[in-house]
Design an enzyme around this catalytic site. Structure first.
Site, PDB file in Angstrom:
ATOM      1  N   TRP A  75       7.806  -0.947  14.188  1.00 35.96           N
ATOM      2  CA  TRP A  75       6.911  -1.088  13.040  1.00 35.96           C
ATOM      3  C   TRP A  75       7.593  -2.158  12.184  1.00 35.96           C
ATOM      4  CZ3 TRP A  75       7.096  -0.625   7.711  1.00 35.96           C
ATOM      5  CH2 TRP A  75       5.866  -0.514   7.057  1.00 35.96           C
ATOM      6  N   GLU A 467      -6.997  13.838  -1.165  1.00 35.24           N
ATOM      7  CA  GLU A 467      -6.601  13.934   0.244  1.00 35.24           C
ATOM      8  C   GLU A 467      -7.746  13.468   1.157  1.00 35.24           C
ATOM      9  OE1 GLU A 467      -4.101  14.024   1.886  1.00 35.24           O
ATOM     10  OE2 GLU A 467      -4.610  14.816   3.848  1.00 35.24           O
ATOM     11  N   LYS A 471      -7.740  10.314   3.862  1.00 35.40           N
ATOM     12  CA  LYS A 471      -8.120  10.421   5.281  1.00 35.40           C
ATOM     13  C   LYS A 471      -9.175   9.376   5.634  1.00 35.40           C
ATOM     14  CE  LYS A 471      -5.395  12.229   6.006  1.00 35.40           C
ATOM     15  NZ  LYS A 471      -4.220  12.932   5.719  1.00 35.40           N
ATOM     16  N   GLU A 474      -7.433   5.823   5.725  1.00 34.12           N
ATOM     17  CA  GLU A 474      -6.487   5.510   6.802  1.00 34.12           C
ATOM     18  C   GLU A 474      -7.094   5.662   8.187  1.00 34.12           C
ATOM     19  OE1 GLU A 474      -2.983   8.009   7.008  1.00 34.12           O
ATOM     20  OE2 GLU A 474      -4.123   9.734   6.355  1.00 34.12           O
ATOM     21  N   HIS A 490     -15.932   8.493 -17.555  1.00 32.68           N
ATOM     22  CA  HIS A 490     -15.007   7.664 -18.333  1.00 32.68           C
ATOM     23  C   HIS A 490     -14.775   6.307 -17.671  1.00 32.68           C
ATOM     24  CE1 HIS A 490     -14.280  10.941 -21.067  1.00 32.68           C
ATOM     25  NE2 HIS A 490     -14.084  11.742 -20.031  1.00 32.68           N
ATOM     26  N   LYS A 586       3.926   7.058  11.413  1.00 29.34           N
ATOM     27  CA  LYS A 586       4.312   8.369  10.897  1.00 29.34           C
ATOM     28  C   LYS A 586       5.810   8.323  10.629  1.00 29.34           C
ATOM     29  CE  LYS A 586       2.705  13.009  11.713  1.00 29.34           C
ATOM     30  NZ  LYS A 586       1.527  12.950  10.854  1.00 29.34           N
TER      31      LYS A 586
HETATM   32  C1  F6R Z   1      -1.287  10.478   5.469  1.00 27.97           C
HETATM   33  C2  F6R Z   1       0.086  10.561   5.887  1.00 27.97           C
HETATM   34  C3  F6R Z   1       1.135  10.020   4.985  1.00 27.97           C
HETATM   35  C4  F6R Z   1       2.293  11.035   4.882  1.00 27.97           C
HETATM   36  C5  F6R Z   1       3.440  10.448   4.040  1.00 27.97           C
HETATM   37  C6  F6R Z   1       4.551  11.435   3.845  1.00 27.97           C
HETATM   38  O1  F6R Z   1      -2.144  11.064   6.384  1.00 27.97           O
HETATM   39  O2  F6R Z   1       0.383  11.058   6.929  1.00 27.97           O
HETATM   40  O3  F6R Z   1       0.630   9.727   3.735  1.00 27.97           O
HETATM   41  O4  F6R Z   1       1.806  12.195   4.298  1.00 27.97           O
HETATM   42  O5  F6R Z   1       3.945   9.312   4.686  1.00 27.97           O
HETATM   43  O6  F6R Z   1       5.092  11.854   5.049  1.00 27.97           O
HETATM   44  P1  F6R Z   1       5.988  13.147   5.160  1.00 27.97           P
HETATM   45  O7  F6R Z   1       5.142  14.317   4.845  1.00 27.97           O
HETATM   46  O8  F6R Z   1       6.475  13.144   6.561  1.00 27.97           O
HETATM   47  O9  F6R Z   1       7.085  12.981   4.158  1.00 27.97           O
END
Ligand code: F6R
Length: 591
Positions: A75, A467, A471, A474, A490, A586
């Site tokens: 990445w 949230e 979703k 992304e 507002h 991730k």
């Molecule tokens: C959104 C997503 C990211 C994670 C964020 C934190 O769907 O997956 O926004 O939530 O990068 O990741 P963690 O929970 O692993 O610290």
């Protein structure tokens, strides 16, 4: 954020590396590569694209005999997405190859020094300096890999986990970590260092989690490790309690869809099973003078829900803080503070940095984490495991609902009152919501070409709007915005035109009537309303029913599932890469 893996042992390194890389791909997927140590030296294959593309390319190496190698899925941070910037990186003489996860902050300085000493660089990455530094050190002391490695890591600043092979060190893989994860899977006659345990579960469930700021020499079935300071470390083998089958798609087209469906059992598992010392965590919270909930992304949305839950159920005043913005509040953190760090991966760099800062100031840390053995788990004074099981889809789904359930259980442990969720009712509720999948898919096909989607909710439903918006963004690459329902007038109401889709989270609780008024205001301006509620109303153009449960918190858990499905089906309709959305990864292990 970049996945690294190595193999040394009896067996075919190439096969293990490719299979392991596939498991790591969720950590980065713009390029991939590997290096094998052979009788003739080091062979490197690397290229832009997926692990699948790499696999086709390495078919040329299929006959190569090698039982030692390293591999990487990238990445990009420093240097564009090009074949040359893909890992592994090699030294000028080709006798050292490395793969790296993290950022070497002083790479420019080191590069200039190395160039002045005659080294030639072939990539724009920060990582390549490691290969050249190792070359120098190994050449200077060929019989002392330990000394060479220690000397290299002492020159590096930033965050790193790297593994290296060299023609000087034979079947030994050199490894080091500083603020980036590294764990070694060990078997009788092999070792597999990697970014996470999921990558080697197929071969072993015995893992050695390397200490932060440590180096290691990894040989088949054996690991020696020491701190950067030189202090020898005694290593502990931990059994990883994850089944290989949990990491597979099990017949679903996408991990993300499977994980949305997993919520059938994960929410009740988090609700009913052992998560860790909740009582101890509750005691820390009761005694604290300042409580911060620190997290990023979806986990931050869970923290926002946690704020309502801890206030309403346990009368605790807590402050949710985005991990990347923690610096501002750091000045007030001291021995009377408790930092509740929430992270699915337990490896998010910003979260870990906040945790380290808080610990240094004497604060106690409660980690709420999903990945067993993660850095957050090991840094926390008390850790709660949400037990959602491995989450491979880059978009967080089941981990979110389990984080919320864990926070509700924590709040109940503080108050000493019963958890306001009924496992049977909740399990049945998740089933009923999932049964509406075809209808949600239909709404998704109507919304798929929207320029913008708005989501509104009041009180504890507001974080769910956030949230849901995350979703949609992304997964489907559609602009979406979550808002507190009362805030519309507002400003944002100015953006509502005829047909603008607005998703309304409006179960029949204390927020219902006011949110309904906001719906009328939206309707009067032509908005197209998608209601998610246990109570239908004629104001909605589309409606997704969630079961009535009598618990406001059950509604929170149930209403997020249609949003996950909606985003999933919008993405599917738009042909987006669902499990691995563009530009994302991730486990964000860099700042
Ligand atoms: C959104 C997503 C990211 C994670 C964020 C934190 O769907 O997956 O926004 O939530 O990068 O990741 P963690 O929970 O692993 O610290």
């Amino acid at each position: 954020m970049c996945g690294i893996i190595g193999f040394t042992g009896s067996g075919n390194a190439l096969e293990v590396l490719i299979r392991g890389l596939r498991r790591l791909e969720y950590r980065g997927y713009d390029s991939a590569g590997l290096a094998l140590l052979t009788r003739d030296g080091i062979s490197v294959v690397k290229r832009v694209g997926s692990v699948e593309a790499l696999e086709r390319e390495v078919s040329s190496l299929a006959g190569t005999e090698s039982s030692v190698g390293i591999a990487h899925t990238r990445w990009a941070t420093h240097g564009g997405v090009t074949d040359r910037n893909a890992h592994p990186h090699t030294s000028c003489d080709g006798r050292v190859a490395i793969v790296h996860n993290g950022i070497i902050e002083n790479h420019e300085e080191l590069r200039a020094e190395l160039i002045a000493r005659g080294h030639r660089f072939t990539s724009e990455t920060d990582s390549e300096v490691i290969a050249h530094l190792l070359e120098e050190e190994l050449r200077a002391r060929p019989g002392d890999p330990r000394g060479a490695l220690t000397s290299v890591v002492r020159k590096l600043r930033g965050s790193f986990a790297f593994v290296a092979v060299s023609t000087w060190t034979g079947d030994a893989i050199l490894a080091a970590r500083h603020n980036s994860p590294l764990v070694v899977g060990v078997g009788k006659d092999f070792s597999i260092p990697a970014s996470d345990v999921l990558s080697f579960l197929e071969w072993t469930d015995d893992a050695i989690f390397l200490e932060n700021e440590s180096c290691a020499v990894i040989r088949p079935g054996r690991v020696e490790s020491w701190l950067f300071t030189g202090e020898e470390l005694e290593l502990k083998v931990t059994k990883v309690a994850i089944e290989v089958s949990e990491v597979d798609k099990r017949g679903y087209v996408h991990h993300t869809l499977k994980e949305i469906h997993d919520q059938r059992f994960t929410v009740t598992r988090t609700l009913t099973e052992e998560l860790g010392p909740l009582g101890e965590a509750a005691k820390l919270l009761r005694e604290a003078r300042r409580i911060l909930l620190v997290a990023a992304g979806t986990s931050y949305h869970a923290a926002l829900v946690g704020r309502y839950v801890l206030a309403e159920l346990a009368d605790l005043d807590v402050q949710p803080v985005l991990a990347s913005e923690y610096n501002l509040v750091s000045r007030w953190v001291n021995g009377d503070s408790v930092l509740v760090a929430i992270s699915q991966s337990g490896e998010t760099a910003d979260v870990l940095e906040a945790v380290r800062d808080a610990k240094q100031k004497g604060a106690k840390v409660i980690g709420i984490v999903n990945m067993p053995g993660s850095s957050l788990e090991r840094l926390s004074d008390v850790h709660i495991n949400i037990r959602a099981g491995p989450e491979i889809g880059v978009a967080a789904t089941k981990s979110f609902t389990s984080q919320v359930v864990a926070l509700i259980r924590l709040a109940s442990a503080v108050s000493g009152k019963e958890v306001p969720l009924d496992p049977e009712e909740l399990g049945a509720g998740v089933e009923q919501v999932l049964e509406q999948e075809p209808q949600i898919a239909e709404i998704a096909s109507i919304l798929k070409d929207s320029k913008d989607v708005y989501l509104i909710g009041r009180g504890v439903h507001y974080p769910i709007a956030l949230e849901g918006a995350l979703k949609v963004k992304e997964l489907a690459y559609v602009h979406a915005e979550g808002l507190p329902a009362g805030e519309l007038k507002h400003g944002t109401l100015a953006l509502i035109e005829s047909g603008t889709p607005v998703i309304v989270l409006n179960p029949s609780d204390d927020t219902h009537t006011d949110t309904l008024s906001n719906c009328q205001e939206l309707k009067a301006r032509g908005a197209r309303l998608i209601g998610i509620s246990d109570r239908h109303h004629s104001v909605y153009d589309f409606f997704v029913r969630i079961p009535r449960t009598g618990s406001k918190y059950a509604s929170v858990l149930l209403e997020v599932i249609p949003l996950q499905l909606l985003a999933y089906y919008m993405a599917l309709e738009r042909g987006a890469e669902i499990d691995k959305p563009r530009n994302l990864a991730k486990s964000v292990t860099v700042k």
